[in-house]
Design an enzyme around this catalytic site. Structure first.
Site, short mmCIF file in Angstrom:
data_model
loop_
_atom_site.label_atom_id
_atom_site.label_comp_id
_atom_site.label_asym_id
_atom_site.label_seq_id
_atom_site.Cartn_x
_atom_site.Cartn_y
_atom_site.Cartn_z
N LYS A 184 -10.59 19.20 -35.12
CA LYS A 184 -9.53 18.27 -34.73
C LYS A 184 -9.47 17.23 -35.84
O LYS A 184 -10.25 16.29 -35.89
CB LYS A 184 -9.90 17.62 -33.38
CG LYS A 184 -8.72 17.28 -32.50
CD LYS A 184 -7.73 16.31 -33.10
CE LYS A 184 -8.13 14.87 -32.91
NZ LYS A 184 -7.34 13.94 -33.73
N GLU A 260 -21.58 10.41 -36.68
CA GLU A 260 -21.59 9.50 -37.83
C GLU A 260 -20.59 8.41 -37.50
O GLU A 260 -19.38 8.65 -37.47
CB GLU A 260 -21.17 10.23 -39.12
CG GLU A 260 -22.08 11.37 -39.52
CD GLU A 260 -23.47 10.93 -39.93
OE1 GLU A 260 -23.70 9.71 -40.10
OE2 GLU A 260 -24.35 11.79 -40.04
N CYS A 294 -17.14 4.09 -44.70
CA CYS A 294 -18.11 3.62 -43.71
C CYS A 294 -19.31 2.94 -44.36
O CYS A 294 -19.94 2.09 -43.76
CB CYS A 294 -18.57 4.79 -42.86
SG CYS A 294 -19.21 6.13 -43.86
N GLU A 393 -17.03 -4.64 -37.82
CA GLU A 393 -16.54 -3.75 -38.88
C GLU A 393 -15.05 -3.97 -39.09
O GLU A 393 -14.26 -3.87 -38.15
CB GLU A 393 -16.80 -2.28 -38.50
CG GLU A 393 -16.40 -1.33 -39.62
CD GLU A 393 -16.54 0.16 -39.25
OE1 GLU A 393 -16.17 0.54 -38.13
OE2 GLU A 393 -17.03 0.92 -40.11
#
Ligand code: NAD
Length: 489
Positions: A184, A260, A294, A393
């Site tokens: 996906k 992750e 990231c 973040e």
């Protein structure tokens, strides 16, 4: 699959790839794919849901128990290597698609994203030859040995920031370990994943082994895949909050999970570091890929005696970065992924001002580029460790810089977060390097470097930055099940 990629204009409609065939959703539903640099529609994407996921999972199950099961490891290695070869053959086309989709500079997609995607296949194909298991002899009573089997049908759910690189980082070991996959891709970046279907087929991957379903996450293809009773495992890269939702959905059938997730990574600079090298690498760890990585070191801590020197040099270099057209070879920073995400990052800049921060450079859209999703690289100082901008973040070209006096104090600040993905430490003091690196609570610590990768090493985050590790044998551990066989002697 024909794609018009010769000019700066592009039209590429993305369909699902199931059981070796491209097709649209049964109800004909599509959504627009937008180029973030121009905000133009660059194609329609078939919008999949439960129905398409059901078809893809059924195809993956048939392939797992059919032809793929009987492909010998040697042949599997050849096929997986060939996928890497074909990615390299189509490198220019893939790099252009990645840049159209993400807004990242072509200079980056053609030197990092696409070559690394090919290398993921080459690396895991070669690695497979050396993968073994364990054996134990229990005196003269018994001998135990473990055999490795595929986990089964694996769902691979991917983010938009490094679309093909991260997808292939999962798919290559997934196939090498003998599994079949339902992918996906992120809804914002469907193009290179779509082409990968054809590439896999051309490389000899049997029909049904690799399936791709486009669509959204919640109440859509992503959710249908994570709760599907016939999916054995999910490997997911994306936001921490999404990981929690997927974990809950997957818990109903107790799927094996690899996550992750997000990060808010510290970049710790001691005064004895080589300042020029520190500044030039920090420029990358702050702003490469528009800060949408990231592992970006968005929390910069500088020992007070080097604070002014570092800031002066860092600001000067940051001002020299060219923000603009991703297809211009001189561009350093392209467009951000979407208008919505750009707004979100702008909101954090506004919040920084409210929290008492000083914007030393950037903080706004570059002049003349208001129509695309552009943002100037932004350096913020004057914030406390408790500020939301320092703790949350942001995933954009925005960093905070904070001075520190003591080693223990900076370690405590670095660890004062629920994230634990990566960290960088800059020092020329060998003992301090070991001491500090060993105390930072994160899955990866670089000393005098950033994003220096060896694919054999464990990659992943602790705390709420992830679950499990990828890379080398760690990927094989996730993508295979061990059966211990005990023989009485
Ligand atoms: P996201 O979590 O919004 O989406 C990632 C994928 O999950 C997409 O394909 C999306 O459609 C799907 N998804 C969303 N909701 C879902 C649901 N309820 N069920 C199933 N699937 C769902 O993340 P993003 O915005 O695409 O990516 C940015 C995030 O990814 C950042 O937090 C970044 O730190 C993280 N990231 C982590 C790593 C790493 O290696 N740790 C690497 C890259 C990105």
């Amino acid at each position: 699959m024909s794609v018009q990629t010769s000019s700066a204009k592009l039209v590429f409609d993305c369909q699902h790839f199931i059981n070796g065939r491209y097709f649209s959703s049964e109800d004909g539903r599509t959504f627009d794919n937008i180029n973030p640099a121009t905000r133009e529609v660059i194609g329609k994407v078939s919008e999949g849901g439960k129905k398409e996921i059901d078809l893809a999972v059924a195809a993956a199950r048939r392939a797992l128990n059919g032809r793929w099961k009987n492909v010998a490891a040697d042949e599997r290695i050849q096929i997986i290597r060939k996928v890497g070869d074909l990615i390299l053959e189509r490198k220019d086309e893939l790099a252009r698609l990645e840049t159209f989709d993400t807004g990242k500079p072509l200079s980056l997609s053609s030197t990092l994203d696409i070559p690394r995607s090919a290398f993921n296949f080459h690396f895991f194909a070669d690695f497979l030859r050396g993968v073994g298991t364990e054996a134990y002899q229990t005196d003269d009573t018994a001998i135990n040995y473990a055999i490795r089997r595929p986990v089964g049908v694996v769902g691979l759910i991917n983010p938009w920031n490094l679309p093909l690189l991260l997808l292939t980082w999962k798919l290559a070991p997934c196939l090498a370990a003998g599994n079949t996959a339902v992918i996906k891709p992120a809804e914002l970046t469907p193009m290179t994943a779509t082409l990968l279907g054809e590439i896999c087929q051309d490389a000899g991957v049997p029909d049904g082994v690799v399936n791709i379903v486009h669509g959204f996450g919640p109440d859509s293809a992503g959710a249908a895949l994570s709760e599907h009773p016939d999916v054995d495992a999910i490997s997911f890269t994306g936001e921490t909050t999404t990981g929690k939702i997927i974990m809950e959905a997957a818990s109903k059938t107790l799927k094996k999970l690899s996550f992750e997730l997000g990060g808010k990574n510290p970049n710790i600079i001691f005064a004895d570091a080589d300042m020029d090298e520190t500044v030039s690498t920090t420029l990358k760890s702050s702003f490469i890929n528009q800060g949408e990585v990231c592992m970006c070191g968005s929390r910069i801590y500088v020992e007070r005696e080097a604070y002014d020197e570092f800031l002066d040099k860092f600001i000067e270099k940051t001002k020299g970065l060219k923000v603009g057209d991703p297809f211009d070879p001189n561009t350093n920073i392209g467009a951000m992924i979407s208008a919505e995400h750009t707004e979100r990052v702008m909101d954090y800049i506004a919040l920084a001002k409210k929290e008492g921060g000083d914007i030393l450079t950037g903080g706004k859209r570059p002049e003349g580029r208001e129509s695309g999703c552009y943002l100037e690289p932004t350096i913020i100082t004057g914030l406390s460790r408790h500020s939301r901008v320092v703790r949350e973040e942001i995933f954009g070209p925005v960093v905070t810089v904070i001075p520190f006096d003591e080693e223990e104090e900076v370690i405590a600040q670095a660890n004062d977060t629920h994230y634990g993905l990566s960290a960088t430490v800059w020092t020329n003091d060998l003992r301090r390097a070991h001491r500090v690196a060993g105390q930072i609570e994160s899955g990866m610590v670089w000393v005098n470097a950033w994003f220096l990768r060896d694919l054999r090493t464990p990659f992943g985050g602790m705390k709420q930055s992830g679950l499990g590790r990828e890379g080398g044998i760690h990927s094989f551990e996730f993508f295979s099940e061990l059966s211990n066989i005990c023989i009485k002697l």
